[in-house]
Design an enzyme around this catalytic site. Structure first.
Site, mmCIF file in Angstrom:
data_model
loop_
_atom_site.group_PDB
_atom_site.id
_atom_site.type_symbol
_atom_site.label_atom_id
_atom_site.label_comp_id
_atom_site.label_asym_id
_atom_site.label_seq_id
_atom_site.Cartn_x
_atom_site.Cartn_y
_atom_site.Cartn_z
ATOM 1 N N ASP A 101 40.455 43.680 40.551
ATOM 2 C CA ASP A 101 40.529 44.395 39.282
ATOM 3 C C ASP A 101 41.915 44.183 38.688
ATOM 4 O O ASP A 101 42.917 44.235 39.409
ATOM 5 C CB ASP A 101 40.315 45.896 39.520
ATOM 6 C CG ASP A 101 39.219 46.483 38.659
ATOM 7 O OD1 ASP A 101 39.228 46.207 37.446
ATOM 8 O OD2 ASP A 101 38.378 47.223 39.184
ATOM 9 N N ASP A 203 39.685 45.374 33.368
ATOM 10 C CA ASP A 203 39.380 46.735 32.950
ATOM 11 C C ASP A 203 39.552 46.857 31.438
ATOM 12 O O ASP A 203 40.483 46.286 30.855
ATOM 13 C CB ASP A 203 40.339 47.693 33.677
ATOM 14 C CG ASP A 203 40.014 49.143 33.447
ATOM 15 O OD1 ASP A 203 38.878 49.549 33.758
ATOM 16 O OD2 ASP A 203 40.900 49.884 32.971
ATOM 17 N N GLU A 270 35.116 44.132 31.277
ATOM 18 C CA GLU A 270 34.376 45.368 31.025
ATOM 19 C C GLU A 270 34.436 45.645 29.529
ATOM 20 O O GLU A 270 35.517 45.772 28.953
ATOM 21 C CB GLU A 270 35.016 46.525 31.795
ATOM 22 C CG GLU A 270 34.401 47.881 31.455
ATOM 23 C CD GLU A 270 35.258 49.056 31.891
ATOM 24 O OE1 GLU A 270 34.683 50.067 32.332
ATOM 25 O OE2 GLU A 270 36.505 48.976 31.785
ATOM 26 N N HIS A 330 31.765 52.298 39.681
ATOM 27 C CA HIS A 330 32.597 53.434 40.061
ATOM 28 C C HIS A 330 32.763 54.477 38.961
ATOM 29 O O HIS A 330 33.366 55.524 39.199
ATOM 30 C CB HIS A 330 33.991 52.931 40.466
ATOM 31 C CG HIS A 330 34.714 52.254 39.334
ATOM 32 N ND1 HIS A 330 34.351 51.009 38.865
ATOM 33 C CD2 HIS A 330 35.743 52.650 38.560
ATOM 34 C CE1 HIS A 330 35.140 50.678 37.863
ATOM 35 N NE2 HIS A 330 35.991 51.655 37.656
ATOM 36 N N ASP A 331 32.271 54.201 37.762
ATOM 37 C CA ASP A 331 32.409 55.122 36.635
ATOM 38 C C ASP A 331 31.114 55.824 36.257
ATOM 39 O O ASP A 331 31.121 56.664 35.354
ATOM 40 C CB ASP A 331 32.901 54.361 35.387
ATOM 41 C CG ASP A 331 34.377 54.011 35.444
ATOM 42 O OD1 ASP A 331 35.137 54.735 36.109
ATOM 43 O OD2 ASP A 331 34.773 53.009 34.816
#
Length: 537
Positions: A101, A203, A270, A330-331
């Protein structure tokens, strides 16, 4: 530079690890790099082609690693750089890739860059972040709202200015209008690429650039607001000036140019807002290789139209974009809970995994998805996530999908740690522990392995074209064609006990994969609840 296999990622299965919750090897209750290394055979056994690690860098953990204080280091709780080097070698020895990431749109307020930037308006890093004067009455420069609630501006009494933060006030926005910032961020990528990392997930890749004039965002029209929009005030404005700008394209091109200095590397982004901008940022030889939107991640309906619309309306006009397909990360509330509710639904988990590998795209699978883990319903005292802290009890934030992996049902803390884990592990996760499912040939884990093997056995599922067939709800049907093969994929997304009917197209051959109650009489097909079938075309 001659590349050996630049398209290795197309149709690959990428397994996302949230390091804090995967496996704790040093007994402090927090997952670490050595713990990941210990469990690599589990990931390799799934058939994964690559691993994506959520941030492992030093961070004050206000947003659990997505607030980076040193882009070229390893967080103390994660281990050392030597641990990372050993993990990277172990991943490569299993013929998998390692993807990190990267959080380049903003840093932590404890990063050395911000520490210098905030001291004055004329130091060498004074404009490495987004600073603006207050209005005459002392109020914030414009109407931009933070994704975590409230104004997207915080006051700094030393500079006597506001700084912009799209998320927490401890996550100041880097200024990509400054060429020095861009160069520094590209050097961060090179640092890890030089170590042998195979790529990056970027991200909030849609928000590197902001409107330098700080123009107000317009409101989201009332007739376009969903229940998710009404649940969170920042979603009530169109984020077209603080992010999602056409100019963001050149930032993605800078990333891609850096990646192309190396062989066989991947950068995917993302894109959580304005999916209509997707094709401007990813796809083709100059932009990011690929990326994902939240169309599936935020879906609670599990309606066939959601999947068909994504490919036919968003992706069809973008022939150069080979997409990612993902239901979980993860969100996001875990898919078996979003689509089924309750504390678990093995039939739904199997169906979701089958659909995931059958749709066109590079698969992004989140840890625990292969076990059919449901969302964890946490108590107030367990909440760590700032979003949950803001909205509890109406929304409990993201901690419910981030709880530790259950490895052994009867071990202390399910084999995750020898200490108390940073988030709790409920009994309904213990019941789905890896060791339990390893011993059951009908488990979700066994099905996950079979589903990934199916994709590898049929290259058309990895790279073939997708075209949808007309079918009445709750049936989703499509054809995959290419690589010298054609498959017809049919799914009953419904849960009613009566079977759903579908008329197979002419030429449908033998089944290559079946799930649940499936009956065929010539071209007439009936599928029970949560059933699926894939036929040769």
């Amino acid at each position: 530079m001659t590349q050996k296999n630049p398209d290795w990622w197309k149709g690959a299965v990428v397994y996302q690890i949230y390091p804090r919750s995967f496996r704790d090897a040093n007994g402090d209750g927090i997952g670490d790099l050595r713990g990941i290394e210990e469990k690599l055979d589990h990931v390799a056994g799934l058939g994964a082609d690559a691993i994506w690690l959520s941030p492992i860098y030093p961070s004050p953990n206000r947003d659990f690693g997505y607030d980076v204080s040193d882009y070229c280091g390893i967080a103390l709780e994660m281990g050392t750089m030597a641990d990372f080097d050993r993990l990277l070698a172990a991943v490569h020895s299993r013929s998998m890739k390692l993807i990190l990431d990267q959080v380049l749109a903003h840093s932590s307020d404890q990063h050395a860059w911000f520490a210098e930037s905030q001291l004055s308006a004329d130091n060498p890093k004074s404009d490495w972040y987004v600073w603006a004067d207050a209005k005459e009455d002392g109020t914030v420069p414009n109407n931009w709202l933070s994704a975590f609630g409230g104004p997207a501006w915080s006051w700094n009494p030393v500079r006597r200015q506001y700084y912009h933060h799209k998320f927490l006030k401890s996550q100041p926005k880097l200024n990509f209008h400054n060429p020095e910032v861009v160069s520094a961020c590209m050097d961060v990528l090179r640092f890890w690429l030089d170590k042998g990392v195979d790529g990056f997930r970027l991200d909030v890749a849609n928000s590197y650039l902001h409107d330098a004039a700080l123009t107000d965002n317009p409101p989201l029209p009332r007739d376009e607001r969903s229940f998710l929009d009404w649940a969170h005030a920042p979603r009530l404005q169109r984020h077209i000036h603080d992010a999602n700008m056409p100019e963001n394209e050149w930032a993605m091109k800078r990333v891609r140019a850096t990646m192309d200095e190396y062989e066989d590397r991947l950068a995917f982004g993302e894109f959580s807002e304005r999916p209509e901008m997707f094709g401007l940022y990813a796809g083709g030889p100059e932009r990011l290789h690929t990326g994902y939107t939240f169309d599936f991640l935020e879906d609670w309906s599990f309606a066939p139209a959601v999947f068909r619309r994504y490919y036919e309306e968003l992706l069809a006009p973008l022939p150069d974009l080979f997409p990612c397909v993902t239901f979980s990360n993860h969100d996001i509330v875990r898919p078996v809970t979003r689509w089924g509710g309750g504390r678990g639904d093995e039939e739904l988990a199997r169906l979701g995994l089958t659909l995931l590998v059958a749709l066109k795209g590079t698969v992004l699978m989140f840890e625990g998805e292969e076990l059919g883990l449901p969302e964890v319903d946490l108590e107030r005292h367990h909440i760590k996530d700032p979003v949950g802290d803001l909205y509890f009890p109406w929304s409990k934030g993201r901690d419910g999908c981030r709880t530790p992996m259950p490895w052994e049902r009867h071990a202390h803390e399910a084999g995750f740690t020898a200490a108390a884990p940073w988030l709790p592990i409920p009994d309904y996760h213990r019941e789905r522990a890896v060791d339990v499912q390893q011993a059951d040939g009908n488990s979700v884990l066994a099905h996950a392995r079979a589903a990934v093997a199916l994709r590898k056995a049929h290259p058309v599922l990895k790279r073939g074209a997708i075209s949808f067939l007309d079918a009445g709800d709750p049936v989703l049907a499509f054809e995959r064609e290419g690589e010298g093969e054609k498959l017809i994929c049919v799914f009953n997304l419904g849960k009613k006990p009566e079977a759903a009917a579908f008329e197979l197209p002419a030429g449908a051959g033998d089944a290559v994969f079946m799930l649940g109650d499936v009956a065929r009489d010539g071209s007439a097909l009936k599928l029970g609840a949560r059933a699926a079938a894939i036929f040769r075309g």
